[in-house]
Scaffold this active site. Structure first.
Site, PDB file in Angstrom:
ATOM      1  N   SER A  44       0.863  -1.188   0.000  1.00 22.80           N
ATOM      2  CA  SER A  44       0.000   0.000   0.000  1.00 22.80           C
ATOM      3  C   SER A  44       0.895   1.232   0.000  1.00 22.80           C
ATOM      4  CB  SER A  44      -0.960  -0.015   1.191  1.00 22.80           C
ATOM      5  OG  SER A  44      -0.278  -0.185   2.399  1.00 22.80           O
TER       6      SER A  44
ATOM      7  N   GLY B  43       0.044   4.555   0.009  1.00 19.55           N
ATOM      8  CA  GLY B  43      -0.658   5.790   0.377  1.00 19.55           C
ATOM      9  C   GLY B  43      -1.553   6.262  -0.745  1.00 19.55           C
TER      10      GLY B  43
ATOM     11  N   GLY C 104      -5.394   1.143   5.791  1.00 19.86           N
ATOM     12  CA  GLY C 104      -4.679  -0.106   5.497  1.00 19.86           C
ATOM     13  C   GLY C 104      -5.486  -1.321   5.937  1.00 19.86           C
ATOM     14  N   ASP C 105      -6.166  -1.230   7.074  1.00 19.80           N
ATOM     15  CA  ASP C 105      -6.979  -2.349   7.559  1.00 19.80           C
ATOM     16  C   ASP C 105      -8.160  -2.587   6.620  1.00 19.80           C
ATOM     17  OD1 ASP C 105      -5.219  -2.351   9.714  1.00 19.80           O
ATOM     18  OD2 ASP C 105      -6.519  -1.068  10.916  1.00 19.80           O
TER      19      ASP C 105
END
Lengths: 309, 309
Positions: A217, A219, A248-249
């Site tokens: 990931s 951003g 992110g989760d």
């Protein structure tokens, strides 16, 4: 069901203050609390997408009771947290109302005893029997061996359950070597794992270290994926403004749900990017904005065949 | 027994961090928790001096349960806190290990409903029946009327129980008018009450406003007392270094214990100054160092007949 593991659960507390000034006394104008730790965040998003989810890990003390009370009232989430003698940690996010900036204070978490760790490993193996996939999420509390995730990855693989690992540092390094089906590092975690700050090169290196697939990931640049089936980049149509907490989760939840639904990779990545951006856009940290999510599902750009540098 | 009232009890949490930097993420290296709110601090010191103490006020939620569990294991303190639907507030003191400075974050406290406030007033009247003295301490939680302490002072006077008031702002202003036996403002609270920054003049003014006696705590300068029996200054022999948290509450405990033991004023003031300085000297915030206390009892200087400016 999907199983999520959170060994270091947390009571996430958010304070709003007018302006944070070191060495001053502050009146908190607003207090919010919710169960936290990456695996619980992933579970909440999965449940909101209509999946049955079971959460396991540890809970203890007054903070642990608050977390378990809240989980009980979360539809679609089954609480299988194990009791421990120590108290579940708090994390405190102090939001400066003037600037919108956040200052974070994270307690270390309870010390887990060897019998508590053994009891968890047994319970985990039992839960895997009815799991379609498992996500191992977040930091390790004191007392849990640094190779813990490597062991949990192997147990899942032996049970034939696809396993996603989302952690950092030495627990990630050791866990990757046990060959998880997917890791989802952010740019910093990937650089720490591989020594390379160049995402394409670092992703390749992470595959060589043992991960079957890597979704990095990046951003606002979206996701970079490398799997046996191919390579892709996936990005939202425009930069989304808001609070990145939990983005992110939400991406992990999108990838997991796509995995258990046997979606093609581009659809999994689209879902992960849309959920992640919809989380940034939501007013409450860690929630996702369903309208933004559904709109973005049509508009995420997925590019295939990305070459390594 | 001595009764202490803490309407806005708190779970006092202390975090140690390496260096507090706004907008950064911090790992807390040490967490300590204890029941707080001025009246609970006063009660703990009174109990340590050998007095029987009953604490009342409000407790609710998970934080309230933690406070009540801890009080149960405090020898000499009887828990008569009333349950409320809201959650007892937390206060967080973040200690910067580099500088030793403290940054304070105070939650506002639970909203008290009118039936909860009525239930308290009844319970308070019942408890007064067996009280030798009562201390009304600290801030008011949301929902409690600003004239609350004035009413509680009147009830105590009607019951013939000596009443000490230790609060600030408008609750102090209204409470003083109900003629408490003693108030113990610090320099700032006294100036806010009277409009005068000159302690002698301000103390006189506080007497005129209705207080039967005034003991102003002037930090390292010790105490300035004005009562019908006379006027005194009391000061420690030398400046004590340490953490001033709880020093004012220890002074209140010293004054209260002297009151119920019918000690002459100079002895009450000596005890209050010695306890206060021994609290500054103690390594744990709010505790007092018994050795320092006993040494200082012989060495506090009390000067009588101080004239108003």
């Amino acid at each position: 069901m999907i199983l999520t593991v959170t060994l270091n659960t947390a009571l996430d507390i958010t304070y709003r203050v007018q302006a944070l000034r070191p060495h001053a006394s502050h009146r908190v104008s607003e207090v919010t609390e919710r169960p936290g730790g990456k695996g619980l965040n992933v579970a909440r998003v999965l449940a909101a997408l209509g999946h049955e989810v079971t959460v396991t890990g540890f809970a203890g003390g007054a903070t642990g009771r608050v977390i378990q009370d809240r989980l009980t009232s979360t539809p679609g989430v089954i609480d299988a947290l194990l009791p421990v003698s120590g108290a579940t940690r708090r994390t405190i996010a102090v939001v400066d109302e003037r600037t919108g900036d956040t200052t974070q204070l994270n307690e270390p978490g309870p010390a887990i005893t060897p019998p508590e760790w053994s009891a968890f490993q047994e319970a985990y193996e039992d839960l895997l029997a009815s799991a379609d996939a498992v996500a191992l999420c977040g930091s390790l509390p004191p007392g849990v061996p640094v190779g813990a995730y490597a062991g949990l990855v192997r147990t899942a693989r032996a049970a034939g359950v696809p396993v996603v690992l989302d952690t950092s540092g030495e627990p990630l390094r050791r866990g990757v070597a046990a060959r998880p089906d997917l890791i989802k590092p952010n740019a910093d975690e990937l650089a720490e794992l591989t020594g390379s700050h160049e995402p394409l090169r670092a992703t390749q290196d992470a595959l060589r270290r043992g991960a079957r697939a890597v979704v990095a990931s990046l951003g606002t640049d979206g996701l970079l994926a490398a799997a046996p089936e191919g390579r892709w980049r996936a990005a939202p149509p425009a930069r989304v403004h808001g609070n990145p907490t939990g983005a992110g989760d939400s991406a992990v939840a999108g990838l997991l749900s796509g995995l258990v639904e046997h979606l093609p990779w581009p659809d999994r990545l689209t879902r992960a990017v849309a959920l992640s951006a919809a989380t940034v856009a939501a007013p409450v940290a860690g929630e996702f904005d369903r309208r933004v999510y559904e709109e973005l599902l049509e508009r995420v750009a997925v590019t295939s065949g990305v070459n390594a540098a």
